[in-house]
Design an enzyme around this catalytic site. Structure first.
Site, PDB file in Angstrom:
ATOM      1  N   ARG A 283       0.821  -1.219   0.000  1.00  0.00           N
ATOM      2  CA  ARG A 283       0.000   0.000   0.000  1.00  0.00           C
ATOM      3  C   ARG A 283       0.852   1.264   0.000  1.00  0.00           C
ATOM      4  O   ARG A 283       0.493   2.252  -0.633  1.00  0.00           O
ATOM      5  CB  ARG A 283      -0.944  -0.018   1.194  1.00  0.00           C
ATOM      6  CG  ARG A 283      -1.984  -1.130   1.046  1.00  0.00           C
ATOM      7  CD  ARG A 283      -3.015  -1.032   2.117  1.00  0.00           C
ATOM      8  NE  ARG A 283      -3.987  -2.103   2.001  1.00  0.00           N
ATOM      9  CZ  ARG A 283      -4.985  -2.280   2.845  1.00  0.00           C
ATOM     10  NH1 ARG A 283      -5.136  -1.458   3.857  1.00  0.00           N
ATOM     11  NH2 ARG A 283      -5.833  -3.267   2.681  1.00  0.00           N
TER      12      ARG A 283
ATOM     13  N   ASP B 124     -15.257   8.857  10.064  1.00  0.00           N
ATOM     14  CA  ASP B 124     -14.169   7.908   9.808  1.00  0.00           C
ATOM     15  C   ASP B 124     -12.866   8.691   9.710  1.00  0.00           C
ATOM     16  O   ASP B 124     -12.866   9.856   9.293  1.00  0.00           O
ATOM     17  CB  ASP B 124     -14.409   7.127   8.497  1.00  0.00           C
ATOM     18  CG  ASP B 124     -13.620   5.825   8.457  1.00  0.00           C
ATOM     19  OD1 ASP B 124     -14.213   4.758   8.716  1.00  0.00           O
ATOM     20  OD2 ASP B 124     -12.397   5.872   8.190  1.00  0.00           O
TER      21      ASP B 124
HETATM   22  C1  LIG Z   1     -13.474  -2.546   8.668  1.00  0.00           C
HETATM   23  S1  LIG Z   1     -14.086  -0.908   8.582  1.00  0.00           S
HETATM   24  C2  LIG Z   1     -15.636  -1.097   9.404  1.00  0.00           C
HETATM   25  C3  LIG Z   1     -16.748  -0.321   8.741  1.00  0.00           C
HETATM   26  C4  LIG Z   1     -18.143  -0.491   9.370  1.00  0.00           C
HETATM   27  N1  LIG Z   1     -18.172   0.010  10.718  1.00  0.00           N
HETATM   28  C5  LIG Z   1     -18.587  -1.920   9.333  1.00  0.00           C
HETATM   29  O1  LIG Z   1     -18.544  -2.634  10.341  1.00  0.00           O
HETATM   30  O2  LIG Z   1     -18.991  -2.377   8.260  1.00  0.00           O
HETATM   31  C6  LIG Z   1     -13.071  -0.076   9.807  1.00  0.00           C
HETATM   32  C7  LIG Z   1     -13.058   1.440   9.646  1.00  0.00           C
HETATM   33  O3  LIG Z   1     -12.463   2.025  10.809  1.00  0.00           O
HETATM   34  C8  LIG Z   1     -11.755   3.169  10.398  1.00  0.00           C
HETATM   35  N2  LIG Z   1     -10.766   3.565  11.431  1.00  0.00           N
HETATM   36  C9  LIG Z   1      -9.608   2.944  11.757  1.00  0.00           C
HETATM   37  N3  LIG Z   1      -8.959   3.632  12.709  1.00  0.00           N
HETATM   38  C10 LIG Z   1      -9.720   4.718  12.994  1.00  0.00           C
HETATM   39  C11 LIG Z   1      -9.583   5.828  13.885  1.00  0.00           C
HETATM   40  N4  LIG Z   1      -8.517   5.963  14.690  1.00  0.00           N
HETATM   41  N5  LIG Z   1     -10.552   6.763  13.904  1.00  0.00           N
HETATM   42  C12 LIG Z   1     -11.638   6.640  13.106  1.00  0.00           C
HETATM   43  N6  LIG Z   1     -11.831   5.635  12.227  1.00  0.00           N
HETATM   44  C13 LIG Z   1     -10.883   4.671  12.172  1.00  0.00           C
HETATM   45  C14 LIG Z   1     -11.127   2.750   9.074  1.00  0.00           C
HETATM   46  O4  LIG Z   1     -10.769   3.848   8.276  1.00  0.00           O
HETATM   47  C15 LIG Z   1     -12.232   1.886   8.459  1.00  0.00           C
HETATM   48  O5  LIG Z   1     -13.021   2.605   7.536  1.00  0.00           O
END
Ligand SMILES: C[S@@+](CC[C@H](N)C(=O)[O-])C[C@H]1O[C@@H](n2cnc3c(N)ncnc32)[C@H](O)[C@@H]1O
Length: 280
Positions: free
Chosen positions: A48, A154
């Site tokens: 990435r 996010d």
């Molecule tokens: C696997 S996705 C989950 C999306 C959704 N909540 C679901 O369960 O389908 C995880 C998300 O968490 C976000 N994320 C990771 N670290 C974060 C942080 N410190 N603050 C806010 N968002 C974060 C990522 O960018 C990603 O879009």
């Protein structure tokens, strides 16, 4: 790609990722996002971030780290985090959460104030908050008389922009039950667009869960699903404590299928199937 092309352009050649550079990247990612990258994520990180090196025409990870840690590094740190996050999501993912929302949470809201606040924390590309919006629209026929808002946040700014646009490939939208799809979405070329009655309920905002939160709350429900699996336990502890502070008395917290508050927070009662209720 031919070997000749690789040799001709050093920017296309393999660039070594040393132990030291990997450790620095892991530390940077952790301090900016809370995401704890294990050694097994080395290939993922390489793949990435190699793209970022190419975009910036840099020929080593050490040079990239200098950019990231330098005075002009703030913008590139956002791009790095966007590249590192895992954004897997889907409409009606873990559907029992939305059934619980419709059948147990929404009918028991204090009717007097007609105020409803739901937070999708770590909303990725927006499928989760749009699913919440569809649930509200179908479970609350009197929604127009409510002051109802969904906050969708996010850390990944590309995902927030995607959510705000509200357009999805048709195969992704196929996960929406047909009746709701007919009522709340329309075709937009090869894609499917969320209807204005859904969009108007949601505010998308870039927000790092580790930093200060600008909103006051309180929320009736928080969805933070499949986000904390990437965090270490102390970070999870702090986050769940802050979520408890942000919830109304008896407010609900929905976490991902592999996540638990067991030995992480004492402030919630487990209702089963990764649904929690604030105790204090
Ligand atoms: C696997 S996705 C989950 C999306 C959704 N909540 C679901 O369960 O389908 C995880 C998300 O968490 C976000 N994320 C990771 N670290 C974060 C942080 N410190 N603050 C806010 N968002 C974060 C990522 O960018 C990603 O879009």
């Amino acid at each position: 790609m031919t070997q000749a092309a690789t040799l001709a352009d050093p920017l296309l050649a393999e660039v070594p990722l040393t132990e030291q550079d990997f450790a620095r990247i892991v530390a940077l990612v952790r301090s900016h996002s809370g995401i704890a990258l294990s050694d097994s994520k080395r290939d993922l990180v390489y793949g990435r971030l190699r793209r970022r090196l190419r975009a910036l025409r840099l020929d080593s990870f050490a040079a990239y780290l200098e950019v990231l840690e330098g005075p002009e590094g703030a913008e590139e740190r956002v791009r790095m985090i966007n590249a590192i996050t895992t954004n897997l999501t889907g409409f009606f993912r873990e559907a029992h959460h939305f059934e619980h929302l419709a059948q147990a949470v929404l009918p028991n809201l204090p009717r007097g104030q007609r105020r409803l606040r739901i937070w999708s924390a770590g909303c990725s590309s927006g499928e989760e908050p749009y699913t919440i919006a569809m649930t509200l629209r179908s479970a609350m026929p009197d929604l127009a008389g409510w002051d109802a808002r969904i906050l969708a946040t996010d850390i990944d700014t590309d995902m927030v922009a995607h959510g705000e646009a509200g357009r999805y490939a048709a195969d992704r939208a196929a996960a929406i039950p047909p009746q709701l799809r007919r009522t709340h979405t329309q075709a937009a070329g090869a894609e499917v667009e969320m209807g204005p009655e859904l969009k108007s309920l949601i505010s998308f905002l870039p927000l790092n869960l580790l930093e200060a939160w600008p909103m006051r709350g309180p929320f009736d429900a928080i969805f933070c699903r499949n986000v904390v699996i990437y965090f270490d336990k102390p970070t999870q502890r702090t986050l769940f404590d802050r979520f408890a502070d942000m919830l109304c008395p008896g407010g609900h917290l929905f976490v991902g299928h592999s996540e638990t508050l067991f030995r992480v927070s004492e402030r919630f009662q487990h209702l089963g199937r990764t649904i929690y209720r604030k105790l204090r």
